[in-house]
Design a protein around this motif. Sequence first.
Motif, PDB file in Angstrom:
ATOM      1  N   UNK A 146       4.876  -3.217  -3.939  1.00 31.01           N
ATOM      2  CA  UNK A 146       5.290  -4.618  -3.864  1.00 31.01           C
ATOM      3  C   UNK A 146       4.121  -5.496  -4.319  1.00 31.01           C
ATOM      4  N   UNK A 147       4.464  -6.633  -4.858  1.00 26.65           N
ATOM      5  CA  UNK A 147       3.460  -7.595  -5.311  1.00 26.65           C
ATOM      6  C   UNK A 147       3.356  -8.699  -4.268  1.00 26.65           C
ATOM      7  N   UNK A 148       2.123  -9.090  -3.946  1.00 24.75           N
ATOM      8  CA  UNK A 148       1.927 -10.206  -3.022  1.00 24.75           C
ATOM      9  C   UNK A 148       0.915 -11.174  -3.625  1.00 24.75           C
ATOM     10  N   UNK A 149       1.129 -12.429  -3.343  1.00 31.26           N
ATOM     11  CA  UNK A 149       0.220 -13.482  -3.811  1.00 31.26           C
ATOM     12  C   UNK A 149      -0.530 -14.015  -2.588  1.00 31.26           C
ATOM     13  N   UNK A 150      -1.846 -13.873  -2.585  1.00 32.19           N
ATOM     14  CA  UNK A 150      -2.650 -14.324  -1.450  1.00 32.19           C
ATOM     15  C   UNK A 150      -3.284 -15.678  -1.691  1.00 32.19           C
ATOM     16  N   UNK A 151      -3.261 -16.160  -2.916  1.00 33.13           N
ATOM     17  CA  UNK A 151      -3.906 -17.429  -3.227  1.00 33.13           C
ATOM     18  C   UNK A 151      -5.405 -17.241  -3.380  1.00 33.13           C
ATOM     19  N   UNK A 152      -6.113 -18.299  -3.459  1.00 33.42           N
ATOM     20  CA  UNK A 152      -7.571 -18.237  -3.637  1.00 33.42           C
ATOM     21  C   UNK A 152      -8.262 -18.646  -2.342  1.00 33.42           C
ATOM     22  N   UNK A 153      -7.827 -18.003  -1.237  1.00 29.58           N
ATOM     23  CA  UNK A 153      -8.416 -18.264   0.080  1.00 29.58           C
ATOM     24  C   UNK A 153      -8.425 -16.961   0.878  1.00 29.58           C
ATOM     25  N   UNK A 154      -9.278 -16.901   1.873  1.00 28.70           N
ATOM     26  CA  UNK A 154      -9.278 -15.756   2.780  1.00 28.70           C
ATOM     27  C   UNK A 154      -7.969 -15.777   3.562  1.00 28.70           C
ATOM     28  N   UNK A 155      -7.385 -14.597   3.752  1.00 30.89           N
ATOM     29  CA  UNK A 155      -6.056 -14.593   4.354  1.00 30.89           C
ATOM     30  C   UNK A 155      -5.787 -13.311   5.131  1.00 30.89           C
ATOM     31  N   UNK A 185      -6.198 -13.510  -6.608  1.00 29.90           N
ATOM     32  CA  UNK A 185      -5.093 -14.050  -5.824  1.00 29.90           C
ATOM     33  C   UNK A 185      -3.830 -13.194  -5.788  1.00 29.90           C
ATOM     34  N   UNK A 186      -3.788 -12.121  -6.564  1.00 37.13           N
ATOM     35  CA  UNK A 186      -2.592 -11.285  -6.625  1.00 37.13           C
ATOM     36  C   UNK A 186      -2.944  -9.851  -6.250  1.00 37.13           C
ATOM     37  N   UNK A 187      -2.134  -9.278  -5.383  1.00 34.79           N
ATOM     38  CA  UNK A 187      -2.388  -7.926  -4.873  1.00 34.79           C
ATOM     39  C   UNK A 187      -1.149  -7.061  -4.981  1.00 34.79           C
ATOM     40  N   UNK A 188      -1.392  -5.758  -5.042  1.00 31.65           N
ATOM     41  CA  UNK A 188      -0.324  -4.767  -4.940  1.00 31.65           C
ATOM     42  C   UNK A 188      -0.455  -4.077  -3.591  1.00 31.65           C
ATOM     43  N   UNK A 189       0.672  -3.746  -3.016  1.00 36.47           N
ATOM     44  CA  UNK A 189       0.710  -2.978  -1.775  1.00 36.47           C
ATOM     45  C   UNK A 189       1.691  -1.845  -1.989  1.00 36.47           C
ATOM     46  N   UNK A 190       1.230  -0.618  -1.780  1.00 39.64           N
ATOM     47  CA  UNK A 190       2.119   0.543  -1.913  1.00 39.64           C
ATOM     48  C   UNK A 190       2.680   0.892  -0.548  1.00 39.64           C
TER      49      UNK A 190
END
Length: 134
Positions: A6-15, A123-128
């Motif tokens: 899945x693709x997730x967008x975290x933005x440009x901040x700690x989260x 800002x963009x991550x993948x999660x398996x």
Amino acid sequence: MHSEVIQVHTGRREVVLDLTARCAEFAADKGDGLLHVFVPHATAGVAIIETGAGSDDDLLAALRDLLPADSRWRHRHGTPGHGRDHVMPALVPPYATVPVLAGRLALGTWQSVCLVDLNVDNPDREVRLSFLAG
């Protein structure tokens, strides 16, 4: 084993980003087994933690105390202090495994599956998500 990214967008901040609903949706029709959550990134982790009552902010504050974003880090590309982002997965590992019973995550009442990301450069991550049937 069934697996998807899945693709997730975290933005440009700690989260601390709650992934529980997406994990539950993935596991919903799969019966009994184990859900494995993995982030294939050198600067992100997965935590099972309470969210919404301040614990997620407390986790970020604790990581800031343990891993300050300053010039002490040898790994120096990216924003100032980015080297700490590469150390963080030693404290918050890039994976977690959750039991699944009858297609439902067997989490405790206040537990959530969360992506922990201190890296403001990505800002963009993948999660398996992977399901191993029992």
